[in-house]
Design an enzyme around this catalytic site. Structure first.
Site, PDB file in Angstrom:
ATOM      1  N   SER A 122       7.367  46.470 -30.980  1.00  0.00           N
ATOM      2  CA  SER A 122       7.681  47.603 -31.844  1.00  0.00           C
ATOM      3  C   SER A 122       7.790  47.182 -33.294  1.00  0.00           C
ATOM      4  O   SER A 122       7.843  48.033 -34.180  1.00  0.00           O
ATOM      5  CB  SER A 122       9.043  48.183 -31.461  1.00  0.00           C
ATOM      6  OG  SER A 122       9.080  48.518 -30.121  1.00  0.00           O
ATOM      7  N   HIS A 143       0.460  49.369 -29.725  1.00  0.00           N
ATOM      8  CA  HIS A 143       1.825  49.896 -29.683  1.00  0.00           C
ATOM      9  C   HIS A 143       1.821  51.299 -29.079  1.00  0.00           C
ATOM     10  O   HIS A 143       1.497  52.274 -29.759  1.00  0.00           O
ATOM     11  CB  HIS A 143       2.392  49.881 -31.111  1.00  0.00           C
ATOM     12  CG  HIS A 143       3.822  50.294 -31.193  1.00  0.00           C
ATOM     13  ND1 HIS A 143       4.389  50.796 -32.335  1.00  0.00           N
ATOM     14  CD2 HIS A 143       4.810  50.290 -30.260  1.00  0.00           C
ATOM     15  CE1 HIS A 143       5.657  51.079 -32.103  1.00  0.00           C
ATOM     16  NE2 HIS A 143       5.933  50.782 -30.851  1.00  0.00           N
ATOM     17  N   GLU A 155      -0.523  53.070 -31.759  1.00  0.00           N
ATOM     18  CA  GLU A 155      -0.589  52.450 -33.096  1.00  0.00           C
ATOM     19  C   GLU A 155      -1.255  51.079 -32.897  1.00  0.00           C
ATOM     20  O   GLU A 155      -0.691  50.194 -32.252  1.00  0.00           O
ATOM     21  CB  GLU A 155       0.835  52.312 -33.653  1.00  0.00           C
ATOM     22  CG  GLU A 155       0.918  51.928 -35.114  1.00  0.00           C
ATOM     23  CD  GLU A 155       2.378  51.859 -35.610  1.00  0.00           C
ATOM     24  OE1 GLU A 155       3.294  51.518 -34.827  1.00  0.00           O
ATOM     25  OE2 GLU A 155       2.598  52.134 -36.802  1.00  0.00           O
ATOM     26  N   ASN A 193       7.961  52.357 -36.692  1.00  0.00           N
ATOM     27  CA  ASN A 193       9.385  52.005 -36.683  1.00  0.00           C
ATOM     28  C   ASN A 193       9.955  51.724 -38.068  1.00  0.00           C
ATOM     29  O   ASN A 193      11.165  51.745 -38.248  1.00  0.00           O
ATOM     30  CB  ASN A 193       9.628  50.846 -35.716  1.00  0.00           C
ATOM     31  CG  ASN A 193       9.622  51.371 -34.298  1.00  0.00           C
ATOM     32  OD1 ASN A 193      10.303  52.352 -33.995  1.00  0.00           O
ATOM     33  ND2 ASN A 193       8.821  50.781 -33.439  1.00  0.00           N
TER      34      ASN A 193
HETATM   35  P1  NAD Z   1      12.596  46.773 -20.986  1.00  0.00           P
HETATM   36  O1  NAD Z   1      13.832  45.956 -21.184  1.00  0.00           O
HETATM   37  O2  NAD Z   1      12.730  48.131 -20.371  1.00  0.00           O
HETATM   38  O3  NAD Z   1      11.527  45.971 -20.092  1.00  0.00           O
HETATM   39  C1  NAD Z   1      11.164  44.639 -20.341  1.00  0.00           C
HETATM   40  C2  NAD Z   1      10.694  44.014 -19.030  1.00  0.00           C
HETATM   41  O4  NAD Z   1      10.196  42.698 -19.300  1.00  0.00           O
HETATM   42  C3  NAD Z   1      11.822  43.870 -17.995  1.00  0.00           C
HETATM   43  O5  NAD Z   1      11.423  44.450 -16.770  1.00  0.00           O
HETATM   44  C4  NAD Z   1      11.999  42.357 -17.869  1.00  0.00           C
HETATM   45  O6  NAD Z   1      12.372  41.940 -16.557  1.00  0.00           O
HETATM   46  C5  NAD Z   1      10.593  41.866 -18.220  1.00  0.00           C
HETATM   47  N1  NAD Z   1      10.556  40.463 -18.613  1.00  0.00           N
HETATM   48  C6  NAD Z   1      11.475  39.732 -19.313  1.00  0.00           C
HETATM   49  N2  NAD Z   1      11.053  38.462 -19.442  1.00  0.00           N
HETATM   50  C7  NAD Z   1       9.837  38.388 -18.832  1.00  0.00           C
HETATM   51  C8  NAD Z   1       8.906  37.336 -18.618  1.00  0.00           C
HETATM   52  N3  NAD Z   1       9.144  36.114 -19.085  1.00  0.00           N
HETATM   53  N4  NAD Z   1       7.777  37.600 -17.933  1.00  0.00           N
HETATM   54  C9  NAD Z   1       7.530  38.856 -17.453  1.00  0.00           C
HETATM   55  N5  NAD Z   1       8.373  39.884 -17.627  1.00  0.00           N
HETATM   56  C10 NAD Z   1       9.517  39.655 -18.307  1.00  0.00           C
HETATM   57  O7  NAD Z   1      11.901  46.854 -22.414  1.00  0.00           O
HETATM   58  P2  NAD Z   1      10.876  47.982 -22.965  1.00  0.00           P
HETATM   59  O8  NAD Z   1      11.658  49.087 -23.566  1.00  0.00           O
HETATM   60  O9  NAD Z   1       9.862  48.262 -21.907  1.00  0.00           O
HETATM   61  O10 NAD Z   1      10.211  47.192 -24.192  1.00  0.00           O
HETATM   62  C11 NAD Z   1       9.151  46.278 -24.001  1.00  0.00           C
HETATM   63  C12 NAD Z   1       8.417  46.101 -25.308  1.00  0.00           C
HETATM   64  O11 NAD Z   1       7.880  47.371 -25.726  1.00  0.00           O
HETATM   65  C13 NAD Z   1       9.306  45.638 -26.468  1.00  0.00           C
HETATM   66  O12 NAD Z   1       8.580  44.790 -27.306  1.00  0.00           O
HETATM   67  C14 NAD Z   1       9.643  46.943 -27.177  1.00  0.00           C
HETATM   68  O13 NAD Z   1       9.988  46.742 -28.541  1.00  0.00           O
HETATM   69  C15 NAD Z   1       8.334  47.687 -27.025  1.00  0.00           C
HETATM   70  N6  NAD Z   1       8.413  49.157 -27.145  1.00  0.00           N
HETATM   71  C16 NAD Z   1       9.464  49.827 -26.594  1.00  0.00           C
HETATM   72  C17 NAD Z   1       9.508  51.211 -26.711  1.00  0.00           C
HETATM   73  C18 NAD Z   1      10.629  51.989 -26.079  1.00  0.00           C
HETATM   74  O14 NAD Z   1      10.767  53.187 -26.388  1.00  0.00           O
HETATM   75  N7  NAD Z   1      11.425  51.399 -25.199  1.00  0.00           N
HETATM   76  C19 NAD Z   1       8.487  51.915 -27.364  1.00  0.00           C
HETATM   77  C20 NAD Z   1       7.402  51.199 -27.888  1.00  0.00           C
HETATM   78  C21 NAD Z   1       7.393  49.812 -27.773  1.00  0.00           C
END
Ligand code: NAD
Length: 287
Positions: A122, A143, A155, A193
């Site tokens: 993000s 993104h 994005e 963001n």
């Molecule tokens: P989340 O915490 O819901 O999920 C992350 C997942 O990654 C978890 O299931 C975790 O077990 C897994 N994980 C951790 N270490 C790992 C590894 N070494 N190998 C494989 N899997 C691993 O997080 P999220 O909200 O899905 O965010 C993920 C990414 O997406 C981040 O970079 C976040 O900034 C981005 N993002 C989030 C949103 C949102 O609204 N949540 C929107 C756009 C982008």
């Protein structure tokens, strides 16, 4: 490299975003390997994908055969080696630069040399993630927005070394997913963001300083500004840990006080009140 829907896709991280990303790729005809650290998490992610596909069937947006075919296209793995056959990998692990840097070093070793390595980060600069690989021209930001199956935008973030070929492939692929790509240049928080998080942070400051209740703050923004969701409800949907990580990147990298995360946001994260995913954030989701 194969093009279009014959491409094999690796999705790393099966959380809020990863399961949505796997969902849309599979529904659009791509073969997906979804990878996370435990079989339990992967089981939960598959159950979420099935629930969301069923919702689309109920609405008449998808037929049952389409749902079953999508589910069949997703395999799971708990080992990063699951990317060994992928032509593109989308990384969606937590917004922690040390973790992502380590993942990109490993992906560079394990994914085929021609594979594109995309991050769903993000806020973390793509140029910095690319520098941990031997193929910065193949590294790009893809993104997706939350919830992935419903949101139109991708994005697409070009790092300093991202090649035209990589950018063109990802733009075309975004179209194949039924999404609209918007290409921007690399900078902390990109466009989305950089604009959204200061608003969410300011809403948390309003709550912290007692300017209004969570409900009042969200109502003002919904009814007054026509936002479909108030900023505090949106923060709960995004995940409060993710919001804090993003604000820290903006604060550290752009160096301006206006991005300083509100202490109340930090307190919620310290308490493990991360929003919808833990059933408690600025609101309660127990029921
Ligand atoms: P989340 O915490 O819901 O999920 C992350 C997942 O990654 C978890 O299931 C975790 O077990 C897994 N994980 C951790 N270490 C790992 C590894 N070494 N190998 C494989 N899997 C691993 O997080 P999220 O909200 O899905 O965010 C993920 C990414 O997406 C981040 O970079 C976040 O900034 C981005 N993002 C989030 C949103 C949102 O609204 N949540 C929107 C756009 C982008």
């Amino acid at each position: 490299m194969a093009t279009g829907k014959t491409m094999k896709v690796g999705v790393l991280g099966a959380g809020t975003m990863g399961n949505g990303i796997a969902h849309v790729f599979a529904q659009s005809g791509f073969d997906v390997t979804l990878i996370d650290v435990s079989a339990d998490i992967l089981q939960k992610a598959l159950a979420t994908i099935e629930k969301n596909l069923n919702r689309q069937v109920k609405k008449g947006a998808l037929d049952e055969a389409g749902r079953d075919a999508a589910l069949k296209r997703i395999e799971t793995a708990t080992d990063l080696k699951g990317v060994s056959g992928a032509e593109i990998v989308i990384e969606a692990v937590p917004e922690d630069e040390t973790l992502k840097a380590d993942i990109f070093r490993k992906l560079d070793e394990l994914a085929p040399k021609s594979a594109i390595l995309a991050s769903n980060t993000s806020s973390i600069p793509i140029t910095r993630l690319a520098a941990h690989t031997s193929r910065p021209e193949n590294v790009i930001g893809m993104h997706f927005m939350n919830p992935v199956p419903m949101m139109q935008l991708i994005e697409v973030v070009r790092g300093l070394a991202t090649s035209d070929e990589t950018a063109d492939t990802v733009v075309k692929m975004s179209g194949d997913l039924g999404k609209t790509p918007v290409v921007v240049n690399d900078s902390p928080g990109f466009v989305s963001n950089r604009v959204l998080m200061p608003m969410i942070n300011e809403a948390v400051y309003c709550l912290h300083e007692g300017v209004g209740s969570a409900e009042a703050i969200d109502q003002v923004m919904k009814l007054g500004m026509n936002h479909p969701l108030g900023p505090l409800a949106l923060a709960d949907l995004i995940g409060l840990d993710t919001c804090l990580f993003i604000l820290e990147v903006l604060h550290n990298d752009l160096g301006e006080d206006k991005y300083r995360p509100c202490p109340l946001l930090r307190k919620h994260v310290d308490a493990g009140w991360l929003g919808r995913k833990t059933a408690r954030g600025f609101y309660s989701y127990e029921s």
